[in-house]
Motif scaffolding. Sequence first.
Motif, PDB file in Angstrom:
ATOM      1  N   THR A  18       0.827  -1.210   0.000  1.00 58.04           N
ATOM      2  CA  THR A  18       0.000   0.000   0.000  1.00 58.04           C
ATOM      3  C   THR A  18       0.864   1.263   0.000  1.00 58.04           C
ATOM      4  OG1 THR A  18      -0.286  -0.073   2.410  1.00 58.04           O
ATOM      5  CG2 THR A  18      -2.014  -1.085   1.054  1.00 58.04           C
ATOM      6  N   LYS A  19       2.011   1.221   0.644  1.00 57.09           N
ATOM      7  CA  LYS A  19       2.921   2.376   0.610  1.00 57.09           C
ATOM      8  C   LYS A  19       3.454   2.599  -0.792  1.00 57.09           C
ATOM      9  CE  LYS A  19       4.208   2.277   5.453  1.00 57.09           C
ATOM     10  NZ  LYS A  19       5.262   2.085   6.453  1.00 57.09           N
ATOM     11  N   GLU A  20       3.792   1.521  -1.476  1.00 55.14           N
ATOM     12  CA  GLU A  20       4.270   1.641  -2.856  1.00 55.14           C
ATOM     13  C   GLU A  20       3.149   2.064  -3.797  1.00 55.14           C
ATOM     14  OE1 GLU A  20       7.350   1.574  -4.094  1.00 55.14           O
ATOM     15  OE2 GLU A  20       8.124   1.287  -2.069  1.00 55.14           O
ATOM     16  N   LEU A  21       1.929   1.587  -3.557  1.00 53.38           N
ATOM     17  CA  LEU A  21       0.774   2.000  -4.348  1.00 53.38           C
ATOM     18  C   LEU A  21       0.564   3.514  -4.202  1.00 53.38           C
ATOM     19  CD1 LEU A  21      -1.677   1.040  -6.101  1.00 53.38           C
ATOM     20  CD2 LEU A  21      -2.930   0.830  -3.945  1.00 53.38           C
ATOM     21  N   LEU A  22       0.645   4.008  -2.984  1.00 50.67           N
ATOM     22  CA  LEU A  22       0.508   5.445  -2.739  1.00 50.67           C
ATOM     23  C   LEU A  22       1.613   6.232  -3.441  1.00 50.67           C
ATOM     24  CD1 LEU A  22      -0.743   7.916  -1.386  1.00 50.67           C
ATOM     25  CD2 LEU A  22       0.577   7.335   0.669  1.00 50.67           C
ATOM     26  N   GLU A  23       2.832   5.759  -3.351  1.00 51.02           N
ATOM     27  CA  GLU A  23       3.945   6.437  -4.020  1.00 51.02           C
ATOM     28  C   GLU A  23       3.739   6.449  -5.528  1.00 51.02           C
ATOM     29  OE1 GLU A  23       7.238   8.673  -4.646  1.00 51.02           O
ATOM     30  OE2 GLU A  23       6.168   8.309  -2.767  1.00 51.02           O
ATOM     31  N   GLN A  28       2.707   8.958 -10.525  1.00 48.74           N
ATOM     32  CA  GLN A  28       2.151   8.605 -11.834  1.00 48.74           C
ATOM     33  C   GLN A  28       0.627   8.569 -11.845  1.00 48.74           C
ATOM     34  OE1 GLN A  28       4.115   5.230 -13.748  1.00 48.74           O
ATOM     35  NE2 GLN A  28       5.671   5.302 -12.152  1.00 48.74           N
ATOM     36  N   GLY A  29       0.009   9.181 -10.871  1.00 49.75           N
ATOM     37  CA  GLY A  29      -1.447   9.132 -10.750  1.00 49.75           C
ATOM     38  C   GLY A  29      -2.197   9.597 -11.978  1.00 49.75           C
ATOM     39  N   GLU A  30      -1.602  10.506 -12.719  1.00 54.39           N
ATOM     40  CA  GLU A  30      -2.275  10.995 -13.929  1.00 54.39           C
ATOM     41  C   GLU A  30      -2.400   9.901 -14.978  1.00 54.39           C
ATOM     42  OE1 GLU A  30       2.019  11.311 -14.705  1.00 54.39           O
ATOM     43  OE2 GLU A  30       0.820  11.960 -13.004  1.00 54.39           O
ATOM     44  N   LYS A  31      -1.609   8.847 -14.867  1.00 55.51           N
ATOM     45  CA  LYS A  31      -1.659   7.720 -15.804  1.00 55.51           C
ATOM     46  C   LYS A  31      -2.664   6.647 -15.385  1.00 55.51           C
ATOM     47  CE  LYS A  31       3.147   8.317 -17.113  1.00 55.51           C
ATOM     48  NZ  LYS A  31       4.486   7.708 -17.076  1.00 55.51           N
ATOM     49  N   TRP A  32      -3.143   6.718 -14.148  1.00 55.32           N
ATOM     50  CA  TRP A  32      -4.100   5.727 -13.662  1.00 55.32           C
ATOM     51  C   TRP A  32      -5.416   5.894 -14.407  1.00 55.32           C
ATOM     52  CZ3 TRP A  32      -4.330   4.577  -7.744  1.00 55.32           C
ATOM     53  CH2 TRP A  32      -3.054   4.224  -7.272  1.00 55.32           C
ATOM     54  N   GLU A  33      -6.044   4.796 -14.742  1.00 57.34           N
ATOM     55  CA  GLU A  33      -7.363   4.844 -15.360  1.00 57.34           C
ATOM     56  C   GLU A  33      -8.368   5.486 -14.399  1.00 57.34           C
ATOM     57  OE1 GLU A  33     -10.224   4.505 -18.171  1.00 57.34           O
ATOM     58  OE2 GLU A  33      -8.153   3.890 -18.490  1.00 57.34           O
ATOM     59  N   ASN A  34      -8.261   5.167 -13.121  1.00 60.07           N
ATOM     60  CA  ASN A  34      -9.186   5.658 -12.086  1.00 60.07           C
ATOM     61  C   ASN A  34      -8.400   6.499 -11.080  1.00 60.07           C
ATOM     62  OD1 ASN A  34     -11.518   4.165 -13.093  1.00 60.07           O
ATOM     63  ND2 ASN A  34     -10.245   2.403 -12.595  1.00 60.07           N
ATOM     64  N   ASN A  35      -8.157   7.757 -11.452  1.00 64.66           N
ATOM     65  CA  ASN A  35      -7.269   8.587 -10.657  1.00 64.66           C
ATOM     66  C   ASN A  35      -7.975   9.632  -9.797  1.00 64.66           C
ATOM     67  OD1 ASN A  35      -8.015  10.354 -12.637  1.00 64.66           O
ATOM     68  ND2 ASN A  35      -5.977  10.606 -13.512  1.00 64.66           N
ATOM     69  N   THR A  36      -9.271   9.470  -9.604  1.00 67.36           N
ATOM     70  CA  THR A  36      -9.971  10.279  -8.614  1.00 67.36           C
ATOM     71  C   THR A  36     -10.540   9.320  -7.572  1.00 67.36           C
ATOM     72  OG1 THR A  36     -12.168  10.201  -9.645  1.00 67.36           O
ATOM     73  CG2 THR A  36     -10.658  11.971 -10.369  1.00 67.36           C
ATOM     74  N   LEU A  37     -10.822   9.823  -6.412  1.00 68.56           N
ATOM     75  CA  LEU A  37     -11.367   8.963  -5.370  1.00 68.56           C
ATOM     76  C   LEU A  37     -12.678   8.334  -5.826  1.00 68.56           C
ATOM     77  CD1 LEU A  37     -11.170   7.783  -2.551  1.00 68.56           C
ATOM     78  CD2 LEU A  37     -12.281   9.860  -1.674  1.00 68.56           C
TER      79      LEU A  37
END
Length: 83
Positions: A18-23, A28-37
């Motif tokens: 989960t720490k690595e997921l957060l990092e 790179q959150g802008e690359k996530w398909e689902n990047n809003t809560l």
Amino acid sequence: MNYTDIEVNDRDSFIKFTKELLENYRTQGEKWENNTLETFLEALSTYSEEIDGYYRNLHPERNHEEPSWKAFSEILSGAVIYE
């Protein structure tokens, strides 16, 4: 290290995951398909409902009804990209 490289088998490895997921989200959150809560939680819910198909196709030896740290990490990972 990337969150997808972590073998999750217990609580400590799940915490590391989960720490690595957060990092990864921070860098790179802008690359996530689902990047809003909202979209992430929606995908998390849907992926949780449909994980039995994932297990049936790729890991038939696993019981999708049995909770595990590994299953939790797979659901979180799936929610990042699930459409």
